[in-house]
Design an enzyme around this catalytic site. Structure first.
Site, PDB file in Angstrom:
ATOM      1  N   LYS A  52      -3.505 -35.835   4.668  1.00 35.17           N
ATOM      2  CA  LYS A  52      -2.138 -35.851   4.115  1.00 35.17           C
ATOM      3  C   LYS A  52      -1.368 -36.557   4.988  1.00 35.17           C
ATOM      4  CE  LYS A  52      -2.822 -31.170   2.315  1.00 35.17           C
ATOM      5  NZ  LYS A  52      -2.683 -29.747   2.235  1.00 35.17           N
ATOM      6  N   GLN A  96      -0.055 -25.009   5.662  1.00 36.04           N
ATOM      7  CA  GLN A  96      -1.527 -25.316   5.194  1.00 36.04           C
ATOM      8  C   GLN A  96      -2.198 -23.798   5.216  1.00 36.04           C
ATOM      9  OE1 GLN A  96      -3.063 -28.237   4.693  1.00 36.04           O
ATOM     10  NE2 GLN A  96      -4.775 -27.114   3.958  1.00 36.04           N
ATOM     11  N   ASP A 119       4.072 -28.199  -2.467  1.00 32.68           N
ATOM     12  CA  ASP A 119       2.660 -27.445  -2.884  1.00 32.68           C
ATOM     13  C   ASP A 119       2.907 -27.104  -4.164  1.00 32.68           C
ATOM     14  OD1 ASP A 119       0.698 -27.948  -1.418  1.00 32.68           O
ATOM     15  OD2 ASP A 119       1.003 -26.540   0.127  1.00 32.68           O
TER      16      ASP A 119
END
Ligand code: NAP
Length: 290
Positions: A52, A96, A119
């Protein structure tokens, strides 16, 4: 058989984003900024976070990685999220997953501002997406749609079978493909662990598109699909010998497919690309850009 090359597609999408960002920066705006929270030490998470950050560099974004020890409490993590929610210099926030067992994952997802939820897991974004409204769409599902779009694979009127109903993959992709979206308008069957084997086989054997996200190496075998199927393998499974494989018995199934995603180099790359698209959208929202 043709490969749905996630690497190539992701590079193209990120290249487009980088050109847009260069234009914004040339006009005097700051760069888009992604913040990632990583709790504890988890090898797969380390590798996802690395990709990322690399993708942020390629897109011309700034990024910040905030590491916390495994022992951080839920209250401490919530306080940190609250702080970032109020920070105007961050456009997108990722926590995460997975988190340590003592932290309630849903409480953490719910605490992220829906405006920074790149997300697409927050109930507000999930709800908006489900209703067909503008939203940050869950990144893996969105990445799959972008991959189908890149290779001009039609979904309208097609029969799609999704195997696995997780909140992050199976459920959102089944909703997105059945919605009246650009990449959508399919007739979708969502299957899961309680789906009887015979029913699963009936469905997959007549599907135009099969998407599998169960986390079981080699779950989709040659006898489960018809000639010409489009097969999307979401699985990322680490074998004892260090190899990474998907949920499809790739070697034996591939020749039956019109299109298939490789693992690695398929959906994983697209998940990261979709995060970049969502971050750009968060940034554009912040600066009222179109
Ligand atoms: P998950 O939360 O473990 O969900 C797995 C789903 O598969 C569950 O809905 C489960 O059903 C279902 N399932 C399990 N066994 C089954 C069976 N025998 N028949 C039918 N359905 C079955 O997993 P996930 O987070 O969706 O991840 C799935 C895989 O995708 C993993 O390998 C993960 O590493 C990978 N992944 C990849 C990406 C990417 O970017 N490429 C992103 C996310 C995840 P129940 O709900 O009934 O238990």
């Amino acid at each position: 058989m043709k490969l749905l090359d996630g690497k190539k597609c992701a590079e193209s999408l990120v290249g487009d984003i980088a050109r847009k960002v260069a234009g914004y920066v040339a006009s005097g705006l700051r760069k888009p900024h992604m913040t990632i929270i990583l709790v504890g030490e988890h090898a797969p998470s380390e590798s996802y976070v690395k990709s990322k950050i690399k993708s942020c560099e390629n897109a011309g974004f700034d990024s910040a990685l905030l590491r916390f020890p495994e022992t951080i409490t839920e209250a401490e993590l919530l306080a940190k999220i609250e702080e970032i929610n109020g920070d105007q210099s961050t456009d997108g926030l990722i926590v995460q997953l997975p988190l340590p067992k003592h932290i309630n994952q849903q409480n953490i997802i719910n605490a992220i501002s829906p405006d920074k939820d790149i997300d697409g897991f927050h109930p507000t974004n999930f709800g908006r997406m489900t209703l067909g409204q503008k939203a940050f769409r869950p990144a893996t599902a969105y990445g799959i749609c972008k991959l189908l779009q890149f290779y001009e694979i039609p979904t309208r009127g097609k029969h799609c079978v999704v195997i696995g109903r997780s909140n992050i993959v199976g459920k959102p992709i089944s909703i997105m493909l059945s919605n009246d979206f650009d990449i959508g308008n399919a007739t979708v069957t969502l299957t899961h662990i309680e789906t009887p084997r015979e029913l699963l086989l009936d469905e997959t054997r007549r599907a135009d598109i099969v998407i599998v996200a169960v986390g079981i190496p080699g779950f989709v075998t040659e006898d489960m699909v018809r000639e010409g199927v489009v097969l999307i393998d979401v699985g990322i499974n680490r074998l004892e010998d260090g190899r990474i494989v998907g949920d499809v018995d790739f070697a034996n199934v591939k020749n039956k497919c019109s299109w298939i995603t490789p693992v690695p180099g398929g959906v994983g790359r697209m998940t990261v690309a979709a995060l970049m698209i969502n971050t750009l959208m968060a940034y554009q929202n912040n600066f009222h850009l179109s």
